[in-house]
Design a protein around this motif. Structure first.
Motif, PDB file in Angstrom:
ATOM      1  N   LYS A  11       0.571  -1.235  -0.019  1.00 33.69           N
ATOM      2  CA  LYS A  11      -0.009  -0.110  -0.043  1.00 33.69           C
ATOM      3  C   LYS A  11       0.877   1.142  -0.073  1.00 33.69           C
ATOM      4  O   LYS A  11       0.429   2.445  -0.298  1.00 33.69           O
ATOM      5  CB  LYS A  11      -0.929   0.009   1.015  1.00 33.69           C
ATOM      6  N   LYS A 285     -11.687   5.440   5.766  1.00 31.88           N
ATOM      7  CA  LYS A 285     -11.419   4.201   4.879  1.00 31.88           C
ATOM      8  C   LYS A 285     -10.930   3.201   5.659  1.00 31.88           C
ATOM      9  O   LYS A 285     -11.213   1.940   5.397  1.00 31.88           O
ATOM     10  CB  LYS A 285     -10.673   4.513   3.749  1.00 31.88           C
ATOM     11  N   ARG A 289     -12.881   0.078   4.897  1.00 36.99           N
ATOM     12  CA  ARG A 289     -12.132  -0.893   3.930  1.00 36.99           C
ATOM     13  C   ARG A 289     -12.407  -2.263   3.415  1.00 36.99           C
ATOM     14  O   ARG A 289     -12.836  -2.995   4.324  1.00 36.99           O
ATOM     15  CB  ARG A 289     -10.515  -0.683   3.787  1.00 36.99           C
TER      16      ARG A 289
END
Length: 291
Positions: A11, A285, A289
């Motif tokens: 990420k 988020k 997520r």
């Protein structure tokens, strides 16, 4: 092996956080904090490389782990080299911020190691308390996110109160992130999550869900996980207990609470609209997520 590790993707959340904090608090060129961002990412990948050796993991990001592709000695030495390189990058072009940067980075590194040790110790225990688990994920996951935010603020020349606010944001962001990860491993969509669901259950990994399940239905759940069931049946029986205790929803609510606390940490920091919205949306988020 180092090139192989860094080319595996991920990420890139930690260097992104560092550069975002820097850009939110300074009009300088973000390249001025690039060495520190690279150092944080190098350190994170070093920990993953050594974790894979300790966990005897075969796959990382869809590819064979370094110790599988080469051998354990190569993995350990490559990790050692990555740790040294991360320290060099954190210190590079630091100027009068060097002492503060090294202080927070070295403190964070020691906390990450402590968190990994606790995680391994929890594998042998069935009496882990929720408070112990939250402290473990704070150390293993959250502090490096917090360090990233704080270093970005330090490189931007922010005062101590602002640096602390960004540090607190990172701590709570990490707690929300990890709790959501626990939930996804049991309740996520494998097509979106990117891996098979139920791995934590099969491995009897001490997650927030399992710890609470053992606390509230210890005799029943303990009996299930001690049986020699095939993986599919084990997952199904454990999830039925989780569902009856409403643990999935409770885990999501706790993740959302940490997300809100992260957002609140920056409430008194002067940020433009776009910067504030970035950090708000990232926190939201983390708790919601799907992968």
């Amino acid at each position: 092996p180092i090139k192989y590790t860094l080319s595996g993707g991920g990420k890139r959340l930690r260097p992104s956080l560092l550069l975002a904090a820097f850009s939110a608090l300074s009009h300088k060129n973000p390249q001025e904090a690039m060495n520190q961002a690279l150092g944080i990412e190098m350190f994170h990948n070093f920990t993953l490389l050594h974790d894979d050796v300790m966990d005897k993991a075969d796959i990382r990001r869809g590819r064979p782990t370094v110790h599988r592709r080469w051998n354990e000695n190569a993995a350990i030495l490559s990790g050692d080299a990555m740790l040294t390189m991360s320290c060099q990058l954190i210190a590079c072009c630091a100027g009068d911020k060097l002492q503060d940067l090294l202080s927070i980075f070295n403190t964070t590194a020691m906390e990450v190691y402590e968190g990994q040790q606790l995680d391994m110790e929890f594998e042998r225990r069935n009496d882990v308390a929720v408070s112990e688990y939250l402290e473990m994920i704070r150390l293993k996951t959250s502090v490096l996110l917090a360090c990233s935010c704080a270093i970005g603020a330090l490189m931007a020349g922010a005062g101590r109160d602002v640096v602390k606010a960004f540090y607190d944001y990172g701590i709570n962001l990490g707690l929300a992130f990890q709790l959501r990860d626990d939930w996804l491993d049991t309740y996520g969509d494998p097509a979106i999550f990117g891996k098979e669901i139920g791995g934590d259950i099969v491995n009897r990994k001490k997650t927030w869900l399992l710890i609470n399940g053992l606390s509230e239905a210890g005799e029943e759940l303990g009996g299930i996980i001690s049986e020699n069931l095939d993986d599919r049946e084990l997952i199904a029986q454990v999830v039925r207990v989780y569902d009856r205790l409403n643990l999935g929803e409770r885990c999501c609510l706790l993740a959302e609470r940490f997300s809100k606390t992260a957002i609140d940490a920056l409430e008194n920091v002067e940020l433009n609209h776009n910067a504030r919205e970035f950090f708000i949306q990232l926190a939201l988020k983390a708790a919601n997520r799907s992968h």
